[in-house]
Design a protein around this motif. Structure first.
Motif, mmCIF file in Angstrom:
data_model
loop_
_atom_site.group_PDB
_atom_site.id
_atom_site.type_symbol
_atom_site.label_atom_id
_atom_site.label_comp_id
_atom_site.label_asym_id
_atom_site.label_seq_id
_atom_site.Cartn_x
_atom_site.Cartn_y
_atom_site.Cartn_z
ATOM 1 N N GLU A 1 0.817 -1.207 0.000
ATOM 2 C CA GLU A 1 0.000 0.000 0.000
ATOM 3 C C GLU A 1 0.853 1.261 0.000
ATOM 4 O O GLU A 1 0.319 2.368 0.045
ATOM 5 C CB GLU A 1 -0.935 0.003 1.221
ATOM 6 C CG GLU A 1 -1.903 -1.167 1.268
ATOM 7 C CD GLU A 1 -2.812 -1.203 0.034
ATOM 8 O OE1 GLU A 1 -3.178 -0.115 -0.457
ATOM 9 O OE2 GLU A 1 -3.136 -2.311 -0.425
ATOM 10 N N GLY A 2 2.168 1.086 -0.049
ATOM 11 C CA GLY A 2 3.062 2.236 -0.105
ATOM 12 C C GLY A 2 3.449 2.798 1.245
ATOM 13 O O GLY A 2 4.072 3.867 1.329
ATOM 14 N N ASP B 1 3.964 8.132 0.703
ATOM 15 C CA ASP B 1 4.548 9.357 0.139
ATOM 16 C C ASP B 1 3.481 10.424 -0.074
ATOM 17 O O ASP B 1 3.791 11.619 -0.050
ATOM 18 C CB ASP B 1 5.243 9.044 -1.189
ATOM 19 C CG ASP B 1 6.604 8.391 -0.974
ATOM 20 O OD1 ASP B 1 7.347 8.859 -0.093
ATOM 21 O OD2 ASP B 1 6.919 7.417 -1.680
ATOM 22 N N PHE B 2 2.232 10.014 -0.284
ATOM 23 C CA PHE B 2 1.171 10.981 -0.485
ATOM 24 C C PHE B 2 0.880 11.769 0.799
ATOM 25 O O PHE B 2 0.322 12.862 0.740
ATOM 26 C CB PHE B 2 -0.107 10.285 -0.973
ATOM 27 C CG PHE B 2 -0.001 9.807 -2.387
ATOM 28 C CD1 PHE B 2 -0.292 10.656 -3.450
ATOM 29 C CD2 PHE B 2 0.404 8.516 -2.671
ATOM 30 C CE1 PHE B 2 -0.185 10.217 -4.764
ATOM 31 C CE2 PHE B 2 0.521 8.065 -3.976
ATOM 32 C CZ PHE B 2 0.222 8.914 -5.033
ATOM 33 N N GLU C 1 2.698 15.406 -6.924
ATOM 34 C CA GLU C 1 3.474 15.116 -8.133
ATOM 35 C C GLU C 1 4.675 14.228 -7.824
ATOM 36 O O GLU C 1 4.951 13.260 -8.545
ATOM 37 C CB GLU C 1 3.941 16.421 -8.780
ATOM 38 C CG GLU C 1 4.696 16.225 -10.085
ATOM 39 C CD GLU C 1 5.110 17.543 -10.716
ATOM 40 O OE1 GLU C 1 5.879 17.508 -11.696
ATOM 41 O OE2 GLU C 1 4.682 18.605 -10.217
ATOM 42 N N ALA C 2 5.382 14.542 -6.733
ATOM 43 C CA ALA C 2 6.546 13.737 -6.345
ATOM 44 C C ALA C 2 6.108 12.344 -5.903
ATOM 45 O O ALA C 2 6.742 11.337 -6.246
ATOM 46 C CB ALA C 2 7.315 14.431 -5.233
ATOM 47 N N ALA C 3 5.013 12.273 -5.135
ATOM 48 C CA ALA C 3 4.529 10.976 -4.658
ATOM 49 C C ALA C 3 4.149 10.060 -5.828
ATOM 50 O O ALA C 3 4.447 8.866 -5.823
ATOM 51 C CB ALA C 3 3.327 11.177 -3.737
ATOM 52 N N GLU C 4 3.501 10.619 -6.837
ATOM 53 C CA GLU C 4 3.128 9.817 -8.009
ATOM 54 C C GLU C 4 4.368 9.337 -8.759
ATOM 55 O O GLU C 4 4.390 8.224 -9.292
ATOM 56 C CB GLU C 4 2.227 10.640 -8.926
ATOM 57 C CG GLU C 4 0.832 10.886 -8.339
ATOM 58 C CD GLU C 4 -0.015 11.777 -9.223
ATOM 59 O OE1 GLU C 4 0.563 12.418 -10.153
ATOM 60 O OE2 GLU C 4 -1.237 11.842 -9.012
ATOM 61 N N MET C 5 5.404 10.196 -8.812
ATOM 62 C CA MET C 5 6.639 9.808 -9.496
ATOM 63 C C MET C 5 7.278 8.601 -8.814
ATOM 64 O O MET C 5 7.775 7.690 -9.470
ATOM 65 C CB MET C 5 7.615 10.987 -9.502
ATOM 66 C CG MET C 5 8.957 10.673 -10.172
ATOM 67 S SD MET C 5 10.132 12.039 -10.063
ATOM 68 C CE MET C 5 10.574 11.920 -8.303
ATOM 69 N N TYR C 6 7.257 8.571 -7.465
ATOM 70 C CA TYR C 6 7.835 7.442 -6.726
ATOM 71 C C TYR C 6 6.947 6.201 -6.821
ATOM 72 O O TYR C 6 7.444 5.076 -6.853
ATOM 73 C CB TYR C 6 8.021 7.814 -5.255
ATOM 74 C CG TYR C 6 8.924 9.004 -5.029
ATOM 75 C CD1 TYR C 6 10.054 9.208 -5.811
ATOM 76 C CD2 TYR C 6 8.649 9.929 -4.028
ATOM 77 C CE1 TYR C 6 10.883 10.293 -5.610
ATOM 78 C CE2 TYR C 6 9.470 11.028 -3.813
ATOM 79 C CZ TYR C 6 10.587 11.203 -4.605
ATOM 80 O OH TYR C 6 11.392 12.284 -4.408
#
Length: 336
Positions: free
Chosen positions: A99-100, A125-126, A132-137
């Motif tokens: 689940e991250g 990360d969200f 934007e950064a969280a989606e990249m990771y």
């Protein structure tokens, strides 16, 4: 050595059996107690990180992690060793569940993120990064979970200290039953390497620029031989680009030195294309606009044929068979 002595952790105080009460004071006991608490807190932090990361696999193997079995000295030393490796490796090492949510976050990660493991444990990360950064990771991690295969990427990671260039390998964490329960990432910092490469490219470009400038100067040398007289000897084939360089260099030299005569010697030019012959005539005309005169010396038969074909285009252009005769003409002209 008895069992009690064998399993005493090193660096702790054990009361009268280790030293006499007369040898210590209340202050030293309190200091020992504070130090012990710090050590226990650090051990608990490391053990929690290890259990969070390895819990699913250990549960499959039948090991209980609820504290009912306790943790023996060998296990403590094992966890301590793994924690030391993770925290001192020159790498960013982290792990997340499917689940991250963070399961592991080593010291290098703490330093670059400005957050402790306790602050990120169990969060995604969200919850910690801009979307934007969280989606990249998240994208490559989802790919790893779906495929069950490692993935290597090069990423740019924004930080408070600037952008980091990192090479990351992400791979699935699999339990004893073969199920993926998380993702581990190991990143190496390439920032200094990339900066060095960019600086190297800049230096290479500068070297090339200097080489080109040197070659231009060598291919179109301009030599002052007397007051008001310049000589430019050309050697080798002359193409359109070199003809343009000749024009630029000659015009700049005539203007800077106030020359009255510029001798263009083509004795060393084996062949000249038709368009280059036209370029030489343009040089003569341009120099004439600055109040000077071009003397063309050392003309070969083929160039003579090309120049003759231009007819009236040769007006104002003085020609001589040799450089020596051209210099004699120029010296006579400036004296007169």
């Amino acid at each position: 050595m008895g069992c009690d002595a064998a399993f005493r952790p090193r660096g702790f105080w054990y009361g009268p059996a280790a030293m006499s009460i007369d040898d210590v004071t209340v202050d030293s006991l309190e200091e020992e107690n504070r130090d012990l608490r710090r050590r226990v807190a650090e051990l608990e932090r490391r053990l929690a990180a290890y259990e969070a990361a390895s819990g699913p696999a250990r549960a499959e193997a039948g090991e209980r992690t609820d504290g009912t079995r306790g943790v023996g000295p060998a296990a403590v030393e094992h966890v301590d060793m793994l924690a030391a490796i993770l925290d001192n490796a020159p790498l960013y090492i982290y792990a997340k569940d499917v689940e991250g949510r963070y399961l592991l976050f080593n010291r290098r990660c703490e330093e670059i993120a400005g957050r402790s493991f306790e602050e990120v444990a169990g969060k995604t990360d969200f919850e910690l990064q801009p979307r934007e950064a969280a989606e990249m990771y998240e994208r490559p991690e989802r790919q790893v979970i779906a495929s069950g295969k490692p993935l290597q990427t090069e990423e740019e990671v924004p930080t408070a200290a600037g952008t980091l260039h990192v090479l990351t390998i992400k791979f699935p964490l699999v339990d004893a039953a073969g199920r993926v329960y998380g993702v581990c990432g190991i990143s190496s910092d390439l920032t200094e390497q990339r900066r060095a490469e960019q600086e190297n490219q800049r230096l290479q470009a500068e070297v090339v620029r200097m080489q080109e400038a040197t070659l231009r100067a060598l291919s179109t040398p301009l030599i002052p031989i007397a007051r008001g007289v310049l000589v430019m000897p050309l050697i080798g084939d002359v193409d359109r680009r070199r003809a343009e360089q000749t024009l630029e260099t000659l015009l700049a030299g005539v203007s800077a030195r106030g020359a009255r005569i510029a001798i263009l010697d083509v004795t060393g030019v084996p062949s000249v294309a038709p368009e280059v012959a036209d370029g030489l005539v343009r040089v003569a005309r341009a120099v004439g606009l600055l109040g000077a005169q071009v003397v063309l010396t050392g003309i070969q038969p083929r160039l003579a044929q090309e120049l003759v074909g231009m007819g009236d285009g040769l007006s104002g252009l003085v020609t001589r068979s040799t450089l020596e005769s051209g210099i004699a003409y120029a010296m006579s002209a400036v004296r007169g």
